[in-house]
Design an enzyme around this catalytic site. Sequence first.
Site, short mmCIF file in Angstrom:
data_model
loop_
_atom_site.label_atom_id
_atom_site.label_comp_id
_atom_site.label_asym_id
_atom_site.label_seq_id
_atom_site.Cartn_x
_atom_site.Cartn_y
_atom_site.Cartn_z
N GLN A 150 0.82 -1.21 0.00
CA GLN A 150 0.00 0.00 0.00
C GLN A 150 0.85 1.25 0.00
O GLN A 150 2.06 1.20 0.21
CB GLN A 150 -0.92 0.01 1.23
CG GLN A 150 -0.17 -0.17 2.55
CD GLN A 150 -1.07 -0.71 3.64
OE1 GLN A 150 -2.28 -0.76 3.49
NE2 GLN A 150 -0.48 -1.12 4.75
N HIS B 3 -10.94 3.70 18.75
CA HIS B 3 -10.19 2.62 19.40
C HIS B 3 -10.72 2.28 20.78
O HIS B 3 -10.68 1.12 21.18
CB HIS B 3 -8.69 2.95 19.41
CG HIS B 3 -8.10 2.92 18.03
ND1 HIS B 3 -7.80 4.05 17.32
CD2 HIS B 3 -7.83 1.87 17.21
CE1 HIS B 3 -7.35 3.72 16.12
NE2 HIS B 3 -7.35 2.40 16.03
N ASP C 253 -1.16 0.05 13.28
CA ASP C 253 -0.80 1.35 13.87
C ASP C 253 -0.60 1.26 15.38
O ASP C 253 -0.13 2.22 16.00
CB ASP C 253 -1.87 2.41 13.53
CG ASP C 253 -3.26 1.95 13.88
OD1 ASP C 253 -3.40 1.09 14.78
OD2 ASP C 253 -4.22 2.45 13.26
N ASP D 235 -0.17 -8.24 11.30
CA ASP D 235 -0.48 -7.26 10.26
C ASP D 235 0.35 -7.61 9.02
O ASP D 235 1.51 -7.98 9.12
CB ASP D 235 -0.15 -5.85 10.73
CG ASP D 235 -0.68 -4.78 9.78
OD1 ASP D 235 -1.67 -4.13 10.12
OD2 ASP D 235 -0.09 -4.62 8.68
N ASP E 29 0.09 -12.77 6.27
CA ASP E 29 -1.24 -12.74 5.68
C ASP E 29 -2.20 -13.43 6.65
O ASP E 29 -2.01 -14.58 7.00
CB ASP E 29 -1.18 -13.52 4.36
CG ASP E 29 -2.08 -12.91 3.33
OD1 ASP E 29 -3.26 -12.71 3.64
OD2 ASP E 29 -1.59 -12.64 2.21
N ALA E 30 -3.22 -12.72 7.12
CA ALA E 30 -4.01 -13.20 8.25
C ALA E 30 -4.63 -14.58 8.02
O ALA E 30 -4.64 -15.42 8.90
CB ALA E 30 -5.10 -12.20 8.59
N ASP F 265 -9.45 -5.95 13.06
CA ASP F 265 -9.50 -4.55 12.64
C ASP F 265 -8.94 -4.43 11.21
O ASP F 265 -7.95 -3.77 10.98
CB ASP F 265 -8.66 -3.72 13.64
CG ASP F 265 -8.84 -2.23 13.42
OD1 ASP F 265 -9.74 -1.83 12.66
OD2 ASP F 265 -8.06 -1.46 14.02
#
Lengths: 503, 550
Positions: free
Chosen positions: A238, A268, A292, A312, A346-347, A364
């Site tokens: 990204q 959050h 983040d 992530d 990769d989830a 999330d």
Amino acid sequence: MNKKLPALLLISVFVVATCGLIYELIAGTLASYLLGDSVTQFSTIIGVYLFSMGIGSWISKYFEKNILSWFIQIEILVGLVGGFSSTVLFLVFESIASFRIVLYGFVSLTGILVGLEIPLLMRILKDRYEFKDLVSKVFTFDYIGALLASLIFPLLLIPHLGLVKTAYMFGMLNVAVALIVCVSFKKEIRASKYLQSTSILSIIILLIGFVYADKITSFSESQTYSDTIIYSKSTPYQRIILTKKNKVLRLFLNGNLQFSSDDEYRYHEALVHPGLQALPYAKHVLVMGGGDGLAVREILKYPNIDSITLVDLDKGMTGLFQSNKMLLDINKNALLSKKVKVINADAFSWIKAQHKKFDFIVIDFPDPSNYAVGKLYTNSFYKLVKGILSPRGLMVVQSTSPYVAPKSFWTVNKTLESVGLKTIPYHNYVPSFGEWGYIIATEPENPYKKPQNYIPGLKFVSKESVDLMLFFPKDMAKVETEVNKLNNQILVKYFEDEWANVL
Amino acid sequence: MSGQTSYKADLSTYLKRRSFLLSVGLITGGIFLNGCLSKIKSKYNIKGSLNGPNAKAGHILRDKVKLPEATVFRKVKILIVGSGISGLSAARWLQKNGEKDFEVLELENHPGGNSHYGTNKTSSYPVGAHYITVANNDDDLLIDFLKEINVITHFENNIPYYNDYFLTFEPEERLLINGEWQDGLIPDFGVPEEDKHQIKEFLAFVNKLKNTKGNDGKFLFNIPISSSSTDKIYRELDKITFKKYLEEKGYTSKYLLWYLNYACKDDYGQKLDKISAWAGLHYFASRRGNAANAEQNAILTWPEGNGWIMKQLAGKLKEHIKTSTLCYNINLMENGNILATVYNPDTNITENIEAEKIILSSPQFINNRLLKNLQRLIDYSTFSYSPWLIANITINELPQSKGRALCWDNVAYNTASVGYVNSAQQHLKISEDKKVITYYLPLCDFEPTVARLAAYSRNYEQWLDIVIPELEVIHPEITQAIENIDFWVWGHGMIAPTKNFIWSENLEKARAPIENKIFFAHSDLSGISIFEEAFHQGIKAAKQILDGGK
Ligand SMILES: Cc1cc2nc3c(=O)[nH]c(=O)nc-3n(C[C@H](O)[C@H](O)[C@H](O)COP(=O)(O)OP(=O)(O)OC[C@H]3O[C@@H](n4cnc5c(N)ncnc54)[C@H](O)[C@@H]3O)c2cc1C
């Protein structure tokens, strides 16, 4: 009579014609870049441009004396206006309302000036050469110039120079014509010295613009973001952009706002506390997405938590939030805590290989706007999550906006239910995002118990605010939907439809 | 009287043969010359391989090479020739029923036949069969098997629940038509109303056929084919071509006819005018499988295509499969047993194997050679096989195009190929930079025999010249993004259900065992080439042996 004159002048016709068309193309391209819908933009620009050229040639008859020096001055002016056109348009784009005025103003101005050029030139030459020959030559070169412009513009200029540099380059050529004419006819022009130095100065100014064009474009990318860009980076996954205005930091991923530092706490806190506060025995937490570290920051407020695993995809993202001073201030060094383990994976593939159970799982992910991310919102994925949720545990899923995208929101709910989980949907208002939704899911045998108290120091979540969050007014009421599966990806379709109405 | 007719027949076959030889000569000659030219300078800077079934084995079988004398003699109770789906299915059935003494001979150095697959750094990909559909609910044998390999995970109200990871992920199918990718393969985008109406009518018609049973209580069209109704009026449909049938029924829409032609090419490797009407309708009217978690006829697929199912079968049969083993000849021994001569091209060793029974799950054009010393009164010339070219293309990124995003199956209207499948479709990863797409080109513009010879004589560059221009039509500027292309040529890819084939006496005879010793299992005996037929052919042959003539 000077033998060199005709060739030089005809070259000038040629250059003038090429430049004229290039400015028009630049304006059209810029407008379709910035405003979209290229067909409309191009046609209106061409229309206005041609009309202005007409005005230009009409005005030309009012020029009676000193035509040569007028011509030279107009050339200089065209060069400057055209040369700076794309820079100015880029810079004013942010204030959309006036952008069209500036755009069409520019287009008309260049059109009028370009419209003046050829008639004036004809008149300069008409007393010096045979008329028939003159007309045919001038028009031939005019058309060849136009043809050349329309060919080199898409093939060479846009890919190699870009819009801003192209404009400066042709601006310089325009002024160069002025200079050449000025030198060639210097005996016939009164203030030839003055015009010469003006041309040279203009060329220098345009050259500076040309050299610094790169600075301008990145500056104008920052203009697109309205706030100052303080960080930008393309990772394999990204484009990350961080902007700052006054004290507010904003994070954009591929142009989509992820958080704004002034109200992210609302998101959050709502994501974490209603769930985690209900699990006094929770020890092991999993966060998927959320590179983040802001959800992790909230989780770390509970001393009973022993370990937090953050999964992530993007190392570029977690790395940034582990190292940048300003960002560490926001996430309170969350990703540097000893309790936190950061995994870049990769989830879906990661979770398939997991056996260890977690008491609290925060999901999330980015919104389901494409089939790739959509997989992470399917019953197959939730089955796997359920498999690693400890029996008394609880998971929470960010589920897009129940106000803008009710079908999408309730599809996530339905999909969670379809794998045998009990769900508690809720929502709150986050100024940067609007009304936002979350869903808690538990094993049916261990239903969610609303916490009576919350840890101190929260700015948004409290017993009272959670009561409000749990209530769904009529305009966000539950709608019947299908289960989102790998083999239907119904959520991506809903999401596209619902957000298309908004964006 | 007989003299005259036979003279005529002779002359006409002679002429046919001459024109055949002429066309073969012209075509292959042309290809050869063109090959010499394109060797000099290739237009494309693309690398890769050109492969296919073992060519040396084919040579040997055609008696072009003399085998060394047999140096080994051994005994095996049951031999199976060929480890395609039919051979593996037969072996599975024997094993399931407690049989231990059997061997599967495979000439290639890998099992699988048409369900073979490949793997490179980016992905696994099919080189042949790539999907199955949800099983018909009356097909107990298949449902049991799918349960065994966890393709069916459980049942809900007696309806099978299919493994979510094997049902094709969305987005599933798209068609490039009138400049845009539309959803699904049935032409719709920019299609005039009258055409849409005909399409709807045809689909409603076949849908009705799908649920109709004959006087014998069997579905008109079923899988396996052998369980279809024997009602004469429908079997008559096998005697005309699908094209003729559609003409008679008044279907004229070019969009509908394109779609039906595409379907015939996709499943049978031939066009409407070659396929029997019965087979053409079977495609649309035989699949009615219901799943608890997917729509009717939903597609199941894997990155390696049916290679995945094949691996499940072969995995349990490891000790029994002998690869690089070519069965060369079969004889009956005096003691009533069978003597199979087999040859290993790697070791150059010839063996004689004595067996009580043998299952030939090799195609009939091969069996013709294997059984040359035995009497099998069938006409092998009615078996026509469609040749195919498969291109596995490793690609960095597909160029942007208008309409629907990349799907599993991607077809373009009015092109020679039947499109390409994305082998990364069932990957779970969110981000993938490269992918392999598998492009399928049926070679059906000439008679199969001619097309096959032409295919064999093309070199790598010539295949590029055929494939790339079409890819460029589908995706302008795709060539720059291509990293590698591996070609695979199937000379005898699929049996073609031409008219008068499936329900012919000849095919019925071909299915019959010889002296209760030699049994037949290849899917060409069904007349159509699909996984389910191969699966059932294998079980049928194994059952015939286990029942021992009882
Ligand atoms: C391009 C292509 C695409 C296809 N796509 C699909 C699809 O998507 N879905 C589907 O259901 N079906 C598809 N099929 C059909 C496929 O043929 C069947 O699904 C199935 O794989 C056939 O199995 P089989 O055992 O009948 O035949 P084969 O696969 O032909 O098996 C025969 C085996 O016998 C071996 N053999 C032959 N002679 C000898 C010998 N003398 N000695 C030893 N071994 C020998 C061969 O090497 C081969 O391994 C496709 C076929 C092709 C060609």
